[in-house]
Every structure is written in structure tokens, then in C-alpha cells.
Write an enzyme that holds these catalytic residues in place. Structure first.
Site, short mmCIF file in Angstrom:
data_model
loop_
_atom_site.label_atom_id
_atom_site.label_comp_id
_atom_site.label_asym_id
_atom_site.label_seq_id
_atom_site.Cartn_x
_atom_site.Cartn_y
_atom_site.Cartn_z
N LYS A 119 2.54 6.40 1.65
CA LYS A 119 3.86 6.80 1.16
C LYS A 119 3.92 8.32 1.20
O LYS A 119 3.02 9.00 0.68
CB LYS A 119 4.11 6.27 -0.25
CG LYS A 119 4.31 4.77 -0.29
CD LYS A 119 4.80 4.28 -1.64
CE LYS A 119 5.04 2.77 -1.61
NZ LYS A 119 5.53 2.25 -2.91
N GLU A 141 11.23 7.25 -4.01
CA GLU A 141 9.83 6.95 -4.31
C GLU A 141 9.00 8.23 -4.18
O GLU A 141 9.25 9.05 -3.31
CB GLU A 141 9.30 5.85 -3.39
CG GLU A 141 9.99 4.53 -3.61
CD GLU A 141 9.22 3.36 -3.01
OE1 GLU A 141 8.10 3.58 -2.52
OE2 GLU A 141 9.74 2.24 -3.06
N ALA A 224 -2.97 4.12 -0.27
CA ALA A 224 -3.48 3.07 -1.14
C ALA A 224 -4.23 2.04 -0.31
O ALA A 224 -3.75 1.61 0.75
CB ALA A 224 -2.33 2.40 -1.89
N MET A 226 -5.42 -1.18 1.28
CA MET A 226 -4.73 -2.44 1.52
C MET A 226 -5.55 -3.59 0.94
O MET A 226 -6.79 -3.57 0.96
CB MET A 226 -4.53 -2.66 3.02
CG MET A 226 -3.65 -1.61 3.68
SD MET A 226 -1.89 -1.87 3.41
CE MET A 226 -1.56 -3.15 4.61
N ASP A 293 11.34 -0.27 -12.29
CA ASP A 293 11.56 -1.06 -11.07
C ASP A 293 10.50 -2.16 -10.92
O ASP A 293 9.86 -2.28 -9.89
CB ASP A 293 11.52 -0.12 -9.86
CG ASP A 293 11.98 -0.79 -8.58
OD1 ASP A 293 12.84 -1.69 -8.66
OD2 ASP A 293 11.48 -0.41 -7.50
N ASP A 313 3.26 -1.21 -6.20
CA ASP A 313 4.52 -0.49 -6.00
C ASP A 313 4.96 0.27 -7.24
O ASP A 313 5.71 -0.23 -8.08
CB ASP A 313 5.64 -1.46 -5.58
CG ASP A 313 5.37 -2.08 -4.22
OD1 ASP A 313 4.72 -1.40 -3.39
OD2 ASP A 313 5.80 -3.22 -3.98
#
Length: 411
Positions: A119, A141, A224, A226, A293, A313
Site C-alpha cells: 500500500k 488509506e 504486509a 501475504m 471501516d 485491512d
């Protein structure tokens, strides 16, 4: 240091139940075992590309093989540090855009089949606050929120957020020139300021008006680790009972019914086991970092209802520090339940010797991006202490109203 003292504390070193064979998410499938059984073994991973010596396995593989029924990783496992170092330093071999979602995310590939979710640093600096007139589902984000969520989850003793680390990537050399994603490649351009930018293709914030730009080539990102491939370790997605309406005008049912938790407690899978207090753990995490969220969560299918919740997330966390959102704590306020070990750790983090803001600052300082700038600004760190005090006050209020507030870990 306070961080080292915290992790030496007995509350972070409790004896754990002996793990049984079916408590491991994945097992190593040796060629001899497969030959003896004469069939595919459920939940087994074929690692014939590596030796049978676990010490020679890449860190991401050791991470996958270390996932159990109760946690994603053991904090004391030296592989955790090796994994984050791997993500921060290993050569990037590929980058493709992850489909779905409202904002840009990339799947990055590393040697030995390692992968991480990227991200990028977005349009909000670490010091800026989200506009108070912006709805939670319209927020950007933040890469630093993903990193901070991992550190906070670890400090709370949950171990349910995938390891995440910060990194500076070269937009040209490490994304544009190596991507095999044709659609992604077509979105690169040079801005009027001479910075290399791209925007990918997604539902909302992927356009020429919302590009991600390097300075001029370097870009801050979070990476991050996986989770195992779904073919090896299927996951189930659950709708949170306290999901928001995602409407500008409508309220969710839990916002209109004060006794809503009574209904939840009678509904599977919340009517037995630890699922409800697991959900309340997640609400505490979300409140501390102001994440509104949280519409779904996931579990590994193999473990059924007897397992932890994956905390995934967190990009919309840490958007505001001057304002708290008490509705995030609705599961705790309405159900008046909390796990005993969670409460004891929260109480420990509220005293000066282990103050949450101090251990969080020290933990985040270990991330590579801390050399560029602190991952969280001081107002965000102070907000953690304020919100922690609020959580403990809610628990005290519950204790005055009910007798059965605190639940043992396995109840």
C-alpha cells in the site's frame, strides 16, 4: 527499555496449551509421507523446492508453517524479525495490481516465491487529520496505518495482524520496469514537478486526479506479508454484526437497538465459544486506532469456530487524533464482555512503566521508515493513551452494571 520490559512481563509469557497436530494450519508434505499415504494430504504443503531442513526455508514459508489455531505468529519466534527484514530489503521481482477494492494495492513478488501486499503513501501526511466532514467510507488509506496496526496488535498480545513493514521503493526500477500488469503499466506518467506517478485501475481512487507519486522516484510504502494461498488454506469471510450501514443517511440496526447484543449472543457462531470476545478484542483494537471501516473479518476454514479472527485491512485507521469515535466500542458497551487476558494487558499498558504511547513509539522506531519520519505523530500517540483510558472506563461501567463481565480465555 519499556518495550523490552513489557515483553518480559508475565502477562506476555503465559504458558500455552500444548499444540496438537490439527492445531497447525499447514504441515510439510514429505515425498515419503505422500508415497506412504498414496494420496494428497489435506492442509499439507509441498516444499520439494526446498530442503527438509526448516532453517533453510525462506522466512515467508516459516511464517506460513508457524500459523496455528490460536495466532498468526509467536512473538518470540526469531523468524518474525527475519520476515520483516526480508520484506524491507529483498530484491523485488514483480508487481501486479490486486483486483477489487476502492484504492490502489499491489502484490509484490520476491525471490523463493515470497509475496507481500503493498500500500503506497497516499495524499495524507502523517501529521494531517482526515477532514471531519468526510465519511469513513470516503477516507483515503494510509500506508503508515497498516504498519502501526501490526505493531499495536502485537503490543496488545493478539498476534492477529499479518507482519507489516515500511520500505522506500523506486517507482521506476521496482514497479514500472518489472511489472507484467499491462493495465498498470499504462498508468505511469511524469508529473509537472518531475515526479514519477501512477494510478492503476480500481473503483474510486485510481485516476489521473488521484495518482501515487514518487519523490521523484522514491515512494514510501507498507509491505504486509501475504497469507497462505487460498488453495492451501481456505478462509471464510464473516460479516461483522456491528457493520456500519455505509450510507450517508441510514443507521445500522445496532445503532438503533440498545439491546442488540442480546440478539447477537443467540446467533451462531456467537452463541458459544470465544467468537464474541474475539470480536470485542477486535473492537478494542479498532477503537484505539480509530478504525471505523470494519465491515468483515476472516477466519481459516480448517479451524471452524475454534480459532482467532484475522485482523486485516487497517489503511483507514489513524486518520484523526483530536477526536475519538465511541461507536467503535459498541460491541464492548452493548455486550459488557471482555477476555480476562485482554483486560489485564490493557490495565498494564495504562500505567507509567508500560505506557501504551511509549512502547508504541519505541516499537515503531524499529521500522525502516522511522529513519525518514516517525510512523505516527505525537498527537496520534497521545490519543492511544486517551482512548485506552476510555476502554477501561467502559469496562468499569460494565462491572457496575453486570456480574459476568470478565471471561476466561477459553470460555
Amino acid at each position: 527499555s519499556k518495550l523490552e520490559a513489557l515483553f518480559r512481563h508475565p502477562l506476555y509469557n503465559q504458558p500455552r496449551p500444548q499444540l496438537q497436530e490439527d492445531d497447525w494450519l499447514l504441515r510439510v508434505k514429505t515425498s515419503q509421507k505422500a508415497e506412504d499415504e498414496g494420496q494428497e494430504e489435506e492442509g499439507a504443503m509441498d516444499i520439494t523446492d526446498w530442503t527438509s531442513d526448516v532453517d533453510t526455508h525462506p522466512p515467508w514459508l516459516r511464517f506460513h508453517l508457524g500459523i496455528t489455531r490460536w495466532e498468526l505468529y509467536d512473538r518470540r519466534d526469531p523468524n518474525l524479525g527475519q520476515l520483516t527484514h526480508y520484506l524491507a530489503t529483498q530484491r523485488i521481482l514483480g508487481a501486479v495490481q490486486k483486483s477489487g477494492g476502492t484504492q490502489l494495492k499491489l502484490v509484490m513478488s520476491f525471490p523463493n516465491y515470497g509475496q507481500a501486499m503493498l500500500k503506497p503513501m497516499n495524499r495524507q501526511s502523517r501529521h494531517a487529520e482526515t477532514d471531519v466532514n468526510l465519511f469513513y467510507f470516503s477516507d483515503f488509506e494510509r500506508h503508515n496505518a497498516e504498519i502501526a496496526a501490526f505493531h499495536l496488535d502485537r503490543l496488545l498480545g493478539f498476534h492477529r495482524v499479518p507482519p507489516a513493514v515500511g520500505r522506500l521503493v523506486n517507482v521506476t526500477a521496482e514497479i514500472s520496469e518489472i511489472t507484467t500488469d499491462h493495465k498498470l503499466r499504462t498508468t505511469f506518467f511524469t508529473s509537472p514537478a518531475g515526479n514519477v506517478c501512477f494510478y492503476g485501475q480500481c473503483e474510486y481512487y485510481c485516476s489521473t486526479e488521484h495518482p501515487v507519486c514518487g519523490q521523484p522516484h522514491l515512494l514510501e510504502v507498507s509491505l504486509a506479508a501475504m497469507l497462505p494461498d487460498l488453495s492451501l488454506a481456505p478462509r471464510r469471510s464473516w460479516r461483522s454484526p456491528w457493520k456500519r450501514s455505509y450510507s450517508r443517511t441510514k443507521l445500522a440496526r445496532w445503532e438503533k437497538e440498545p439491546a442488540y447484543c442480546d440478539t447477537v449472543k443467540q446467533t451462531p457462531p456467537y452463541d458459544h465459544g470465544t467468537r464474541l470476545v474475539d470480536l470485542i478484542d477486535m473492537a478494542v483494537l479498532d477503537f484505539l486506532m480509530s478504525n471505523m471501516d470494519r465491515h468483515h473479518y476472516e477466519t481459516f476454514e480448517k479451524f471452524g469456530n475454534e480459532t482467532f479472527l484475522l485482523h486485516l485491512d487497517h489503511g483507514r485507521a489513524f486518520g484523526r487524533h483530536s477526536r475519538d469515535e465511541p461507536s467503535i466500542l459498541a460491541p464492548l458497551q452493548q455486550c459488557c464482555r471482555i477476555r480476562r487476558s485482554t483486560l489485564l494487558r490493557l490495565q498494564l499498558l495504562s500505567i507509567p512503566d508500560f505506557r501504551l504511547s511509549d512502547v508504541m513509539r519505541e516499537s515503531l522506531a524499529q521500522d525502516p521508515l522511522a529513519a525518514v519520519a516517525p510512523l505516527l505523530s505525537e498527537p496520534h500517540l497521545s490519543a492511544l493513551d486517551r482512548r485506552l483510558a476510555t476502554v477501561l472506563q467502559v469496562v468499569r461501567t460494565c462491572q457496575h452494571q453486570h456480574q459476568d463481565v470478565i471471561f476466561n480465555d477459553l470460555e
